[in-house]
Design an enzyme around this catalytic site. Structure first.
Site, short mmCIF file in Angstrom:
data_model
loop_
_atom_site.label_atom_id
_atom_site.label_comp_id
_atom_site.label_asym_id
_atom_site.label_seq_id
_atom_site.Cartn_x
_atom_site.Cartn_y
_atom_site.Cartn_z
N GLY A 10 -55.63 -39.57 -9.50
CA GLY A 10 -54.72 -40.56 -8.92
C GLY A 10 -54.62 -40.60 -7.41
N LEU A 17 -56.28 -41.42 -4.86
CA LEU A 17 -57.58 -42.05 -4.64
C LEU A 17 -57.96 -42.09 -3.16
CD1 LEU A 17 -57.60 -45.09 -7.09
CD2 LEU A 17 -58.05 -42.68 -7.52
N HIS A 18 -59.26 -41.93 -2.92
CA HIS A 18 -59.82 -42.09 -1.58
C HIS A 18 -61.12 -42.85 -1.72
CE1 HIS A 18 -62.52 -38.87 -2.79
NE2 HIS A 18 -61.47 -38.12 -3.07
N GLY A 69 -64.09 -42.02 -1.82
CA GLY A 69 -65.04 -41.44 -2.79
C GLY A 69 -64.81 -42.03 -4.18
N HIS A 70 -63.54 -42.07 -4.61
CA HIS A 70 -63.24 -42.63 -5.93
C HIS A 70 -63.62 -44.11 -5.98
CE1 HIS A 70 -60.09 -39.34 -5.81
NE2 HIS A 70 -60.73 -39.08 -6.93
N GLN A 125 -56.36 -27.52 -15.45
CA GLN A 125 -57.42 -27.13 -14.52
C GLN A 125 -56.87 -26.47 -13.26
OE1 GLN A 125 -58.71 -31.39 -14.17
NE2 GLN A 125 -59.25 -30.78 -12.11
N SER A 183 -61.68 -36.39 0.46
CA SER A 183 -61.03 -35.55 -0.56
C SER A 183 -59.55 -35.88 -0.59
CB SER A 183 -61.22 -34.07 -0.19
OG SER A 183 -60.29 -33.28 -0.91
N ARG A 192 -57.33 -33.86 -0.85
CA ARG A 192 -56.58 -32.81 -0.14
C ARG A 192 -56.63 -32.99 1.37
NH1 ARG A 192 -58.48 -30.06 -5.05
NH2 ARG A 192 -56.61 -29.36 -6.14
O1 PAF Z 1 -62.34 -34.46 -10.08
C1 PAF Z 1 -61.19 -34.67 -10.55
O2 PAF Z 1 -60.37 -35.38 -9.96
C2 PAF Z 1 -60.79 -34.01 -11.86
O3 PAF Z 1 -61.33 -32.73 -11.97
C3 PAF Z 1 -61.11 -34.85 -13.11
C4 PAF Z 1 -62.61 -35.04 -13.27
C5 PAF Z 1 -60.42 -36.21 -12.99
C6 PAF Z 1 -60.59 -34.15 -14.35
O4 PAF Z 1 -59.21 -33.98 -14.31
#
Ligand code: PAF
Length: 285
Positions: A31, A33-34, A36-37, A61, A185, A187
């Site tokens: 969510g 988003l930058h 890259g996405h 994760q 990123s 972050r």
């Molecule tokens: O790269 C990410 O943002 C996450 O690891 C992903 C692939 C959406 C899985 O939660």
């Protein structure tokens, strides 16, 4: 653009698309988003009739001391960006829809997931592969798009797709960079101006060592040593790793290996950043 929250609704949508002969492209995101996405959404848009993006900050994760609570949640902005990129569907489940009470079944990852990012984050790739498998089962994509920035993640997911005979192709798209070289990123938004400047050392050293390898100046081992030294000395940076690996297996390269990847992870203040650069050496050297 439709925003769907229930896995069953997305499964119905995906089944209908497949039965209608459409190709589904999936872009999984958390969510924040930058560019890259957005480049992944554009690649999916280009190759598939239907594009589904997912927004879910996946708790499994994140390790117990990691930044799950601090992870940026900017859903309204994400939806506006995805609408602008002409995404067809956004799947945005609540936590208990993905991990209902009593949840206990996970993917078991292998060697590819134990080193580098997996070394200090032993459950990270178990969480990534489990959520990706669930998203694949729900969204039924023909193609799933991942960024090269999270190189090990993309390889681990691709390995799972092969090992579990999943009927989709994992596409790995190039890392998007800011004009000064910093890899895009989620972050990066935590970095103040001084830390952002310090963070540039990561891409700079990766590219320096990649160039030296390409020009035949050093062996992989020497490039690794030099990169590690340079980043250990860089002001305001705490190096986690700098490593040169075989691009397809992440094993340590021998003298005849030509397809390599240089990977680095470092902390700048409280923010942990990763980056990597692929290098293909000319044969016959
Ligand atoms: O790269 C990410 O943002 C996450 O690891 C992903 C692939 C959406 C899985 O939660």
């Amino acid at each position: 653009m439709r925003v769907l929250r229930s896995p069953a609704a997305v499964q119905r949508w995906a089944t209908h698309q497949r039965e209608s002969g459409h190709t589904i492209g999936l872009v999984p995101t958390m969510g924040a988003l930058h560019e890259g996405h957005l480049s992944l959404v554009r690649a999916a848009r280009h190759a598939c009739n239907q594009v589904v993006a997912t927004i879910f900050v996946n708790p499994t994760q994140f390790g117990p001391t990691e930044d799950f609570a601090r992870y940026p949640r900017t859903t309204r902005r994400a939806l506006a960006l995805l609408r602008h990129e002409e995404c067809d569907v956004v799947f945005m489940p609540a936590g208990d829809q993905m991990y209902p009470a009593g949840f206990q079944t996970y993917v078991v990852t292998g060697d590819l997931a134990t080193d580098l990012e997996g070394r200090d984050r032993p459950t990270h790739f178990r969480g990534v592969t489990t959520i990706c498998l669930k998203l694949f089962t729900i969204c039924k994509p023909h193609r799933a798009y991942f960024g090269q920035k999270d190189y090990q993640q993309a390889l681990v997911v691709r390995r799972m797709v092969a090992d579990l005979n999943l009927d989709l192709v994992v596409k790995i798209c190039p890392t998007v960079r800011e004009s000064d070289g910093l890899a895009a990123s989620s972050r990066n938004r935590h970095l103040g101006p001084a830390d952002r400047e310090r963070a540039l050392a990561i891409s700079r050293v990766l590219f320096e060592q990649a160039r030296a390898l390409r020009n035949g100046l050093y062996t992989a081992r020497a490039a690794e040593r030099r990169g590690r030294q340079a980043l250990s000395k860089a002001a305001g940076l705490r190096l986690d790793y700098f490593s040169v690996r075989q691009a397809h297996s992440l094993a340590r390269p021998g003298p005849s290996d030509r397809d390599l990847v240089l990977l680095a992870a470092a902390r700048v203040g409280r923010t942990r950043l990763i980056d990597n650069v692929r290098v293909r050496l000319n044969s016959g050297r």
